[in-house]
Write a protein that holds these residues in place. Structure first.
Motif, mmCIF file in Angstrom:
data_model
loop_
_atom_site.group_PDB
_atom_site.id
_atom_site.type_symbol
_atom_site.label_atom_id
_atom_site.label_comp_id
_atom_site.label_asym_id
_atom_site.label_seq_id
_atom_site.Cartn_x
_atom_site.Cartn_y
_atom_site.Cartn_z
ATOM 1 N N SER A 102 0.832 -1.197 0.000
ATOM 2 C CA SER A 102 0.000 0.000 0.000
ATOM 3 C C SER A 102 0.875 1.258 0.000
ATOM 4 O O SER A 102 2.095 1.176 -0.111
ATOM 5 C CB SER A 102 -0.922 -0.006 1.226
ATOM 6 O OG SER A 102 -1.729 -1.172 1.226
ATOM 7 N N TYR A 148 -15.150 8.446 1.585
ATOM 8 C CA TYR A 148 -16.175 7.509 1.133
ATOM 9 C C TYR A 148 -17.124 7.168 2.278
ATOM 10 O O TYR A 148 -16.750 7.202 3.461
ATOM 11 C CB TYR A 148 -15.538 6.204 0.638
ATOM 12 C CG TYR A 148 -14.698 6.338 -0.616
ATOM 13 C CD1 TYR A 148 -15.303 6.397 -1.870
ATOM 14 C CD2 TYR A 148 -13.309 6.369 -0.546
ATOM 15 C CE1 TYR A 148 -14.547 6.490 -3.023
ATOM 16 C CE2 TYR A 148 -12.537 6.465 -1.692
ATOM 17 C CZ TYR A 148 -13.167 6.532 -2.925
ATOM 18 O OH TYR A 148 -12.415 6.632 -4.072
ATOM 19 N N THR A 169 -12.028 -4.233 1.614
ATOM 20 C CA THR A 169 -12.155 -4.033 0.174
ATOM 21 C C THR A 169 -13.573 -3.569 -0.140
ATOM 22 O O THR A 169 -14.548 -4.072 0.426
ATOM 23 C CB THR A 169 -11.875 -5.331 -0.601
ATOM 24 O OG1 THR A 169 -12.744 -6.371 -0.119
ATOM 25 C CG2 THR A 169 -10.425 -5.758 -0.433
ATOM 26 N N ASP A 174 -14.421 4.424 -9.368
ATOM 27 C CA ASP A 174 -13.094 4.367 -9.988
ATOM 28 C C ASP A 174 -12.363 3.061 -9.700
ATOM 29 O O ASP A 174 -11.134 2.988 -9.811
ATOM 30 C CB ASP A 174 -12.244 5.559 -9.551
ATOM 31 C CG ASP A 174 -12.175 5.721 -8.042
ATOM 32 O OD1 ASP A 174 -12.980 5.076 -7.335
ATOM 33 O OD2 ASP A 174 -11.323 6.492 -7.567
ATOM 34 N N GLN A 177 -11.311 -0.412 -3.970
ATOM 35 C CA GLN A 177 -10.622 0.405 -2.968
ATOM 36 C C GLN A 177 -10.210 -0.472 -1.787
ATOM 37 O O GLN A 177 -10.964 -1.378 -1.386
ATOM 38 C CB GLN A 177 -11.530 1.532 -2.462
ATOM 39 C CG GLN A 177 -12.084 2.437 -3.541
ATOM 40 C CD GLN A 177 -11.001 3.217 -4.253
ATOM 41 O OE1 GLN A 177 -10.108 3.777 -3.617
ATOM 42 N NE2 GLN A 177 -11.066 3.260 -5.577
ATOM 43 N N ARG A 213 -10.252 10.209 2.990
ATOM 44 C CA ARG A 213 -9.327 9.819 1.919
ATOM 45 C C ARG A 213 -7.957 9.423 2.451
ATOM 46 O O ARG A 213 -7.269 8.603 1.838
ATOM 47 C CB ARG A 213 -9.188 10.955 0.897
ATOM 48 C CG ARG A 213 -10.412 11.110 0.005
ATOM 49 C CD ARG A 213 -10.055 11.695 -1.349
ATOM 50 N NE ARG A 213 -11.227 11.767 -2.212
ATOM 51 C CZ ARG A 213 -11.651 10.774 -2.975
ATOM 52 N NH1 ARG A 213 -10.986 9.631 -2.974
ATOM 53 N NH2 ARG A 213 -12.725 10.910 -3.740
ATOM 54 N N VAL A 216 -7.482 5.738 2.747
ATOM 55 C CA VAL A 216 -7.458 4.904 1.546
ATOM 56 C C VAL A 216 -6.028 4.421 1.343
ATOM 57 O O VAL A 216 -5.102 5.215 1.172
ATOM 58 C CB VAL A 216 -7.939 5.691 0.315
ATOM 59 C CG1 VAL A 216 -7.853 4.810 -0.930
ATOM 60 C CG2 VAL A 216 -9.371 6.188 0.516
ATOM 61 N N SER A 219 -5.873 1.850 -4.492
ATOM 62 C CA SER A 219 -7.050 1.942 -5.349
ATOM 63 C C SER A 219 -6.823 1.204 -6.660
ATOM 64 O O SER A 219 -5.681 1.051 -7.112
ATOM 65 C CB SER A 219 -7.382 3.410 -5.649
ATOM 66 O OG SER A 219 -7.639 4.126 -4.463
ATOM 67 N N ALA A 220 -7.936 0.765 -7.243
ATOM 68 C CA ALA A 220 -7.959 0.192 -8.591
ATOM 69 C C ALA A 220 -6.959 -0.949 -8.748
ATOM 70 O O ALA A 220 -6.930 -1.872 -7.943
ATOM 71 C CB ALA A 220 -7.739 1.290 -9.620
ATOM 72 N N ALA A 223 -4.775 -1.802 -5.713
ATOM 73 C CA ALA A 223 -5.492 -2.504 -4.647
ATOM 74 C C ALA A 223 -5.655 -3.978 -4.982
ATOM 75 O O ALA A 223 -5.453 -4.852 -4.136
ATOM 76 C CB ALA A 223 -6.852 -1.853 -4.421
#
Length: 381
Positions: A102, A148, A169, A174, A177, A213, A216, A219-220, A223
């Protein structure tokens, strides 16, 4: 043979784990914890951290040891022999691998806390019983004022009883996440369900949980890559735990066959039982050999497809072998093997739960077949 016997530090680590188990991480403690419906001992967890084992896969920049899967597997095998209930693989491998891949300041904070034993992050990814790869994600992450709102339910969360937060998850517009959700977050509730071996798994319910955020982690594609790598590495480490379980169960069976007398002689002298014992020992050694070969491949950082094939190869072999060995151990012990007081029964129950977690033998054989067919189609194209 033990994993990675070719290096001196691996032998020392294996000896250290054996000594640790003898000092108190034993079956009486496992039984005592089961009576209290607890599968986590905070004092024992601190000892794992002090020995450095929680930080084996944590980078040195985050106060970890920065070692490889071979070392993590040695610890898992040793703890498996003693049926240690603390969620070593779920936290020190599965969660650690996700966090290591990450990004952001929270990543370093969580990894440092994990290595020290002060934080217990747990991955919550599975929603369906047959989805051990986390492909079916119904949990949603709706954009909301710099973050989110997350809603959904996660099942089969190993280590939830001790977790102070979850790596969750969720699907957003997008893409996938990977989010950090503290256990105390508003709208986050954790239920616990019993496992066959006396431990529990968590059911995580999220209702409009606000995730800023800065929480997080990936992402995408990043992740998904982090999740896939972590699940493969954890499956291999769980396989090492299964090797430890079956080795100890075999030892218990052989010891019993030397002392149990029938028709005036030890039952270990009966040729039929000797042949059965040899067959099971062969299964154990095959599983151990496959595991060590897979670990060498994964520590060499192979491509994603090779890694997935190797992980499924190890888990399918070790899961089936552990079930065969432990079930036979019950038969070797005769009627006493079915009683609650007989320790060998604990090994059967643990083998059942670990072999099913992260995909059982059948799941991984099917996965191996799919991936192999994909490789063949690509080569033929």
């Amino acid at each position: 043979m033990t994993i990675s016997e070719d290096s001196s530090h691996a032998g020392m680590l294996a000896q250290s784990v054996g000594d640790f188990v003898k000092r108190g991480a034993d079956l009486p403690r496992v039984r005592a914890l089961a009576q209290t419906h607890a599968d986590f001992d905070a004092a024992q967890w601190r000892q794992l951290a002090e020995l450095g084992w929680l930080g084996i896969l944590v980078p040195e920049s985050c106060c970890g040891l920065g070692l490889g899967l071979a070392e993590a597997a040695i610890v898992a095998e040793g703890l498996g022999r003693a049926l240690t209930p603390e969620p070593y693989t779920a936290v020190a491998v599965l969660a650690a691998c996700v966090l290591e891949q990450s990004a952001g300041p929270l990543r370093d904070e969580l990894l440092t806390g994990l290595a020290s034993g002060e934080r217990v992050p747990v991955l919550a990814w599975q929603e369906q019983a047959d989805d051990f790869g986390g492909l079916q994600v119904a949990t949603t992450a709706m954009p909301f004022e710099g973050g989110y709102r997350v809603s959904g339910e996660k099942q089969f969360v190993i280590g939830a009883g001790a977790a102070d937060g979850y790596l969750v998850t969720a699907n957003a517009a997008d893409g996938l996440q990977l989010l950090w959700v503290p256990r105390s977050a508003a709208g986050c509730t954790t239920g616990r369900q019993p496992l066959a071996d006396g431990r529990t798994y968590g059911t995580l319910t999220l209702k409009d949980v606000v995730v800023p955020r800065e929480q997080v982690l990936a992402s995408a594609d990043a992740a998904r890559a982090a999740l896939n790598r972590a699940l493969d590495h954890a499956a291999v480490t769980a396989s090492a735990e299964l090797v430890g379980i079956m080795k100890r169960a075999n030892e218990m069976s052989l010891d019993y066959m030397k002392t149990r007398v029938q028709f005036g002689k030890p039952i270990g002298s009966f040729q039929a039982l000797q042949h059965r014992a040899v067959d099971l020992y062969i299964q154990q050694e095959l599983a151990d050999a496959v595991l060590r070969d897979v670990i060498r491949q994964l520590d060499g950082a192979p491509d994603e497809q090779t890694r997935a094939l190797s992980a499924s190869r190890a888990k399918s072999r070790c899961a089936d072998a552990a079930l065969a060995v432990t079930r036979a151990a019950i038969q070797f012990h005769g009627a006493i093997g079915f009683t609650e007081d007989c320790d060998v029964g604990l090994y059967v129950k643990r083998a059942m739960t670990v072999s099913a977690w992260l995909g059982n033998g059948r799941n991984h054989r099917a996965r191996y077949a799919r991936l192999s067919a994909k490789v063949l189609r690509k080569e033929a194209a």
